[in-house]
Motif scaffolding. Sequence first.
Motif, mmCIF file in Angstrom:
data_model
loop_
_atom_site.group_PDB
_atom_site.id
_atom_site.type_symbol
_atom_site.label_atom_id
_atom_site.label_comp_id
_atom_site.label_asym_id
_atom_site.label_seq_id
_atom_site.Cartn_x
_atom_site.Cartn_y
_atom_site.Cartn_z
ATOM 1 N N LEU A 47 -69.216 24.636 -40.506
ATOM 2 C CA LEU A 47 -68.352 23.811 -39.670
ATOM 3 C C LEU A 47 -67.839 22.565 -40.392
ATOM 4 C CD1 LEU A 47 -70.408 23.946 -36.347
ATOM 5 C CD2 LEU A 47 -68.444 25.339 -36.984
ATOM 6 N N ILE A 48 -68.655 22.015 -41.312
ATOM 7 C CA ILE A 48 -68.264 20.743 -41.931
ATOM 8 C C ILE A 48 -67.855 20.872 -43.388
ATOM 9 C CG2 ILE A 48 -69.811 19.457 -40.409
ATOM 10 C CD1 ILE A 48 -71.766 19.186 -42.704
ATOM 11 N N LYS A 117 -51.823 18.379 -53.911
ATOM 12 C CA LYS A 117 -51.054 19.473 -54.519
ATOM 13 C C LYS A 117 -51.020 20.690 -53.602
ATOM 14 C CE LYS A 117 -51.473 18.292 -59.415
ATOM 15 N NZ LYS A 117 -51.941 18.728 -60.763
ATOM 16 N N ALA A 118 -52.151 20.943 -52.920
ATOM 17 C CA ALA A 118 -52.189 22.058 -51.979
ATOM 18 C C ALA A 118 -51.152 21.850 -50.879
ATOM 19 C CB ALA A 118 -53.577 22.183 -51.367
ATOM 20 N N LEU A 119 -51.113 20.635 -50.344
ATOM 21 C CA LEU A 119 -50.152 20.299 -49.298
ATOM 22 C C LEU A 119 -48.727 20.526 -49.774
ATOM 23 C CD1 LEU A 119 -49.606 19.001 -46.474
ATOM 24 C CD2 LEU A 119 -49.540 16.793 -47.649
ATOM 25 N N SER A 120 -48.456 20.105 -51.004
ATOM 26 C CA SER A 120 -47.117 20.251 -51.568
ATOM 27 C C SER A 120 -46.700 21.714 -51.636
ATOM 28 C CB SER A 120 -47.077 19.627 -52.962
ATOM 29 O OG SER A 120 -45.834 19.877 -53.581
ATOM 30 N N TRP A 121 -47.612 22.583 -52.098
ATOM 31 C CA TRP A 121 -47.279 24.001 -52.217
ATOM 32 C C TRP A 121 -47.170 24.663 -50.842
ATOM 33 C CZ3 TRP A 121 -45.032 26.091 -56.094
ATOM 34 C CH2 TRP A 121 -45.258 25.630 -57.387
ATOM 35 N N PHE A 122 -48.017 24.286 -49.897
ATOM 36 C CA PHE A 122 -47.938 24.869 -48.561
ATOM 37 C C PHE A 122 -46.625 24.480 -47.883
ATOM 38 C CE2 PHE A 122 -52.846 24.806 -48.320
ATOM 39 C CZ PHE A 122 -52.918 26.084 -48.854
ATOM 40 N N LEU A 123 -46.209 23.236 -48.078
ATOM 41 C CA LEU A 123 -44.939 22.785 -47.491
ATOM 42 C C LEU A 123 -43.756 23.541 -48.077
ATOM 43 C CD1 LEU A 123 -45.563 18.922 -47.280
ATOM 44 C CD2 LEU A 123 -45.297 20.506 -45.354
ATOM 45 N N GLY A 138 -51.842 23.492 -40.265
ATOM 46 C CA GLY A 138 -52.405 23.116 -38.965
ATOM 47 C C GLY A 138 -53.852 22.682 -39.108
ATOM 48 N N LYS A 139 -54.620 23.415 -39.890
ATOM 49 C CA LYS A 139 -56.026 23.067 -40.094
ATOM 50 C C LYS A 139 -56.166 21.765 -40.868
ATOM 51 C CE LYS A 139 -57.802 27.784 -39.851
ATOM 52 N NZ LYS A 139 -58.492 28.892 -40.573
ATOM 53 N N MET A 140 -55.286 21.562 -41.843
ATOM 54 C CA MET A 140 -55.350 20.327 -42.644
ATOM 55 C C MET A 140 -55.102 19.097 -41.781
ATOM 56 S SD MET A 140 -53.525 21.485 -46.247
ATOM 57 C CE MET A 140 -53.908 19.978 -47.160
ATOM 58 N N ASP A 145 -57.590 16.810 -43.946
ATOM 59 C CA ASP A 145 -57.783 17.242 -45.330
ATOM 60 C C ASP A 145 -56.578 16.838 -46.170
ATOM 61 O OD1 ASP A 145 -60.177 18.385 -44.657
ATOM 62 O OD2 ASP A 145 -59.405 20.435 -44.542
ATOM 63 N N GLY A 146 -56.656 15.704 -46.799
ATOM 64 C CA GLY A 146 -55.581 15.254 -47.671
ATOM 65 C C GLY A 146 -54.391 14.668 -46.943
#
Length: 471
Positions: A47-48, A117-123, A138-140, A145-146
């Motif tokens: 969970l965490i 960087k993950a956010l950038s690629w997901f976007l 949505g989870k981020m 998360d970032g």
Amino acid sequence: MYHSFAVDGGNTQSKMALAYIYSRQEMHDRAVELYAELAEIAVNSFLISKDSPVIELVRLHNGAEENKDALRRARGEEDEDFQILESQAQKGNATAMYKIGMFYYFGLRGLRRDHAKALSWFLKAVEKAEPRSMELLGKMYASRDGVERNYTKALEWLMLASQQLSSAYNGMGYLYVKGYGVEKNYIKAKEYFEKAADHEEASGYYNLGVMYLKGVGVKKDMKLATKYFIMASNDGLPKAFYQLAKMFHTGVGLKKDLRMATALYKLVAEKGPWSSLSSWALDSYLKGDMGKAFLLYSRMAELGFEVAQSNAAWILDKNGEHSMCIGESGFCTVTERFQRGNSLWWQASEQGNEHGALMIGDAYYYGRGTKKDYARAAQAYMHAESQSNVQAMIKLGYMHEHGLGLPIDLHLARRYYEKALETDPTAKLPVTLALTNKNNTRGIEEGINSTQSDFCSCFQVRSSLCRSLFN
């Protein structure tokens, strides 16, 4: 004894080891308490934790052969080259963008975790309507998360993802259950979980089970809760196993059964953070450091991990002199290696590894590391046969045919041969040879040896079976 003192000091690995000792001794009343505590720790870590998804232990061998396919995957040899993937992403390939985002999000493929960087690629991927990236965004936003926590954005991304990805309904239902960014609404939450369940999403079943277990927005219904947890467990969801274990433990919802509770808690506990030892052990094996790999797998074997038990035994059998096995006076002698390997194979066999008992039987039958002892070989083969091991069936048939460690009984010999064929059609050739030679005084072994040179190459029989028959 030292595990008992360490447990008193709160050492979790010693709790695993002691719980395993108790379970082997069928002291389930003691084992269940320790495993329940460890399983709870494991579930909370799901969970965490922001670590990568739980990776199953890799089995080094497949029967009598090295598990080349699994090891090739472990080395990443079947994965796309990162540079090629990055090039595809730069050219606008949405799937490649999502994969690179995943690598950075979880810190995979040797990359340092980097949520930015993950956010950038997901976007970039969602601009091309890539649904898995929408769900992760949505989870981020829900988990911070970032990015700054924003439940409104989380719901927006999950709603977009749900148009193509049924698993996103679980995230939406969770927000409504908790009232995060929306007004708490159990009816809507249940509807979303049901939509996920309608698409056979394990988490959808699990969340519905929790609602009925606790009476959240619905009337408490233990039968329905149990039904949903079982459906979720059929897909291997650890949290579902945990709920079922608690039911068996307490007798609430299911008939009290400490043996079953112990087994299910153990399964969940083995997904806990201490399972990271397996990554170090595998890495050592792939680098050719058999000594370190053996020591790490041996440590996990002591904690009750069946795959680690068979892996440690495999290393002893195939790389004995390089295994760093420590005996009474320095490195293990041949006899000590055999005894250690025998113990490891037997522990793995007790947990359902059919190959373990077969290996012990072969050691006694052929005199590997010990004196030949057909009676002990027969006992081990019988245990492997009880687990539907075809090779053990054929060998028991041969031993009954020739009175090796077992009474001569041609009827029973034929029955074992026929059972092998019924269990696995690929055993047709060795069984045919066995039955053909049954009345020949030289016996099957001599008859098969005469065709050994072209047996494996000319007939499509699994090589592990072939080799074991022709030792």
